[in-house]
Motif scaffolding. Structure first.
Motif, mmCIF file in Angstrom:
data_model
loop_
_atom_site.group_PDB
_atom_site.id
_atom_site.type_symbol
_atom_site.label_atom_id
_atom_site.label_comp_id
_atom_site.label_asym_id
_atom_site.label_seq_id
_atom_site.Cartn_x
_atom_site.Cartn_y
_atom_site.Cartn_z
ATOM 1 N N ARG A 139 -2.995 -3.068 6.543
ATOM 2 C CA ARG A 139 -2.713 -2.054 7.562
ATOM 3 C C ARG A 139 -2.359 -0.727 6.912
ATOM 4 N NH1 ARG A 139 1.107 -4.289 12.379
ATOM 5 N NH2 ARG A 139 1.105 -2.022 12.719
ATOM 6 N N GLN A 140 -2.784 0.352 7.533
ATOM 7 C CA GLN A 140 -2.501 1.694 7.032
ATOM 8 C C GLN A 140 -1.784 2.540 8.073
ATOM 9 O OE1 GLN A 140 -3.100 2.412 3.846
ATOM 10 N NE2 GLN A 140 -3.949 0.354 3.592
ATOM 11 N N ASP A 141 -1.165 1.895 9.058
ATOM 12 C CA ASP A 141 -0.573 2.624 10.186
ATOM 13 C C ASP A 141 0.937 2.405 10.291
ATOM 14 O OD1 ASP A 141 -0.657 -0.038 10.890
ATOM 15 O OD2 ASP A 141 -1.292 0.337 12.955
ATOM 16 N N PHE A 142 1.601 2.265 9.154
ATOM 17 C CA PHE A 142 3.053 2.067 9.200
ATOM 18 C C PHE A 142 3.681 2.594 7.916
ATOM 19 C CE2 PHE A 142 1.918 -1.434 6.531
ATOM 20 C CZ PHE A 142 3.038 -1.732 5.778
ATOM 21 N N TYR A 143 4.991 2.759 7.972
ATOM 22 C CA TYR A 143 5.762 3.140 6.789
ATOM 23 C C TYR A 143 7.059 2.363 6.814
ATOM 24 C CZ TYR A 143 8.562 5.916 3.533
ATOM 25 O OH TYR A 143 9.359 6.316 2.492
ATOM 26 N N CYS A 144 7.417 1.750 5.699
ATOM 27 C CA CYS A 144 8.712 1.080 5.606
ATOM 28 C C CYS A 144 9.378 1.474 4.299
ATOM 29 C CB CYS A 144 8.576 -0.442 5.731
ATOM 30 S SG CYS A 144 7.818 -1.270 4.315
ATOM 31 N N GLU B 28 0.945 7.428 8.938
ATOM 32 C CA GLU B 28 0.153 7.227 7.733
ATOM 33 C C GLU B 28 0.957 6.458 6.699
ATOM 34 O OE1 GLU B 28 -2.120 9.852 4.254
ATOM 35 O OE2 GLU B 28 -0.989 10.854 5.856
ATOM 36 N N ARG B 29 0.322 5.477 6.117
ATOM 37 C CA ARG B 29 0.975 4.696 5.065
ATOM 38 C C ARG B 29 0.801 5.413 3.727
ATOM 39 N NH1 ARG B 29 -0.141 -1.732 3.688
ATOM 40 N NH2 ARG B 29 1.441 -1.951 2.052
ATOM 41 N N ARG B 30 1.861 6.025 3.247
ATOM 42 C CA ARG B 30 1.856 6.736 1.971
ATOM 43 C C ARG B 30 3.296 6.872 1.482
ATOM 44 N NH1 ARG B 30 3.627 11.922 2.845
ATOM 45 N NH2 ARG B 30 3.459 12.698 4.991
ATOM 46 N N GLU C 245 5.344 -5.230 3.418
ATOM 47 C CA GLU C 245 4.160 -4.592 2.853
ATOM 48 C C GLU C 245 3.122 -5.633 2.437
ATOM 49 O OE1 GLU C 245 5.470 -1.934 -0.228
ATOM 50 O OE2 GLU C 245 5.728 -0.287 1.221
#
Length: 246
Positions: free
Chosen positions: A47-52, A82-84, A41
Motif C-alpha cells: 500500500r502507498q496510501d498511508f503514513y505511520c 502519500e507513503r514517504r 508497514e
C-alpha cells in the motif's frame, strides 16, 4: 478533514519542520514503538496510501509552530496520504489530514498526561477517530473511538483485544508486548519475525525431507536384507534337494 480557521493577518509557519520530540523514555518504549511501526508497514507493504510513525511531532496549529501542551504520539497512523519519509507531520502541508489512529505507551512520567490532557486534545482538537493507550507495567490496554465528537470506550473481545476499525486490525497484548493482530487472530509479524518464521519453516522442511530420505533408505535396506535372506534360504533348500518354489 481538519480545516482550521486562519485569520487574514496570520503569518504562516515554515514548512518541512523538524520533529521536536525528546528521546524515548527507555529502550523498552523505543522497541515497542518500532514493533508497531514495523508490523504495520510489513502488513501493508503493497500500500502507498498511508503514513505511520512514532515519537514524531504533529504540527497542527497555524498560529504557532509548536505547542507546549502537546507532544508527538508514541505511534500514529494517517490514512489517505502519500507513503514517504517525513521530518514531522505538518498538518497544513498534508491537506489538513490528521492521524486516524494514535497509541500512547504509558510510563510513570506520562501516564497522567496520556490519560487526561492528551486524550482531551485528541478528542476535542485533533478529532482523532481512534485513541489507544497501553501500560506495559500493568498490561492495561484501553481504546476509544470518536462518536458524535466524544470518545466512547471500545469493548474488548474474549482475548482482551480491541478492534481498530480504522486499521481493520486488533490491538492485543501478547507476551507482554502490544501487538497488531489480524481479524483471523494471527499476530502480525515484523519483517525480522517474518524472515525468522521463513527460516524456521525452511529448516523444518529440510528436516522433514531428511527424515523422509532416511526412512526411504531404511526401507530400501530392509528390502535388500529380506531379499538376501530369501536367497540364502533358497540355496539351503536346494542343497537339501528341495525346490524352494514348492
Amino acid at each position: 478533514m481538519y480545516q482550521p480557521q486562519v485569520p487574514a493577518d496570520v503569518v504562516w509557519p515554515p514548512t518541512d519542520l523538524w520533529s521536536d520530540e525528546p528521546p524515548m523514555e527507555s529502550d523498552w518504549h523505543r522497541k515497542q514503538m518500532q514493533l508497531l511501526i514495523d508490523a504495520l508497514e510489513s502488513q501493508w507493504h503493497d500500500r502507498q496510501d498511508f503514513y505511520c510513525s512514532g515519537n514524531l511531532t504533529v504540527y497542527y496549529s497555524l498560529t504557532q509552530c509548536k505547542s507546549e501542551d502537546f507532544r508527538g504520539p508514541d505511534f500514529f497512523v494517517v490514512l489517505g496520504c502519500e507513503r514517504r519519509e517525513r521530518r514531522s507531520w505538518t498538518v497544513w502541508e498534508e491537506g489538513g489530514r490528521l492521524p486516524n489512529v494514535i497509541v500512547e505507551i504509558l510510563s510513570d512520567s506520562t501516564a497522567e498526561i496520556d490519560r487526561g490532557l492528551k486524550k482531551q486534545i485528541y478528542q476535542d482538537v485533533l478529532r482523532v477517530p481512534e485513541y489507544f493507550w497501553f501500560d506495559p507495567q500493568s498490561g492495561e490496554l484501553c481504546g476509544f473511538h470518536l462518536i458524535e465528537g466524544r470518545y466512547e470506550p471500545l469493548e474488548a473481545n474474549e482475548q482482551g483485544w480491541l478492534w481498530s476499525a480504522q486499521l481493520g486490525l486488533y490491538f492485543g497484548v501478547e507476551a507482554g508486548r502490544l501487538r497488531l493482530i489480524s481479524g483471523e487472530g494471527a499476530v502480525i509479524p515484523t519483517p525480522a519475525e517474518r524472515a525468522q518464521q521463513e527460516r524456521e519453516r525452511a529448516e523444518a522442511a529440510e528436516r522433514q525431507a531428511q527424515a523422509e530420505s532416511l526412512r526411504a533408505e531404511q526401507e530400501k535396506q530392509r528390502a535388500e536384507q529380506a531379499e538376501a535372506q530369501a536367497q540364502r534360504l533358497a540355496e539351503r533348500l536346494r542343497a537339501l534337494g528341495i525346490d524352494p518354489q514348492t
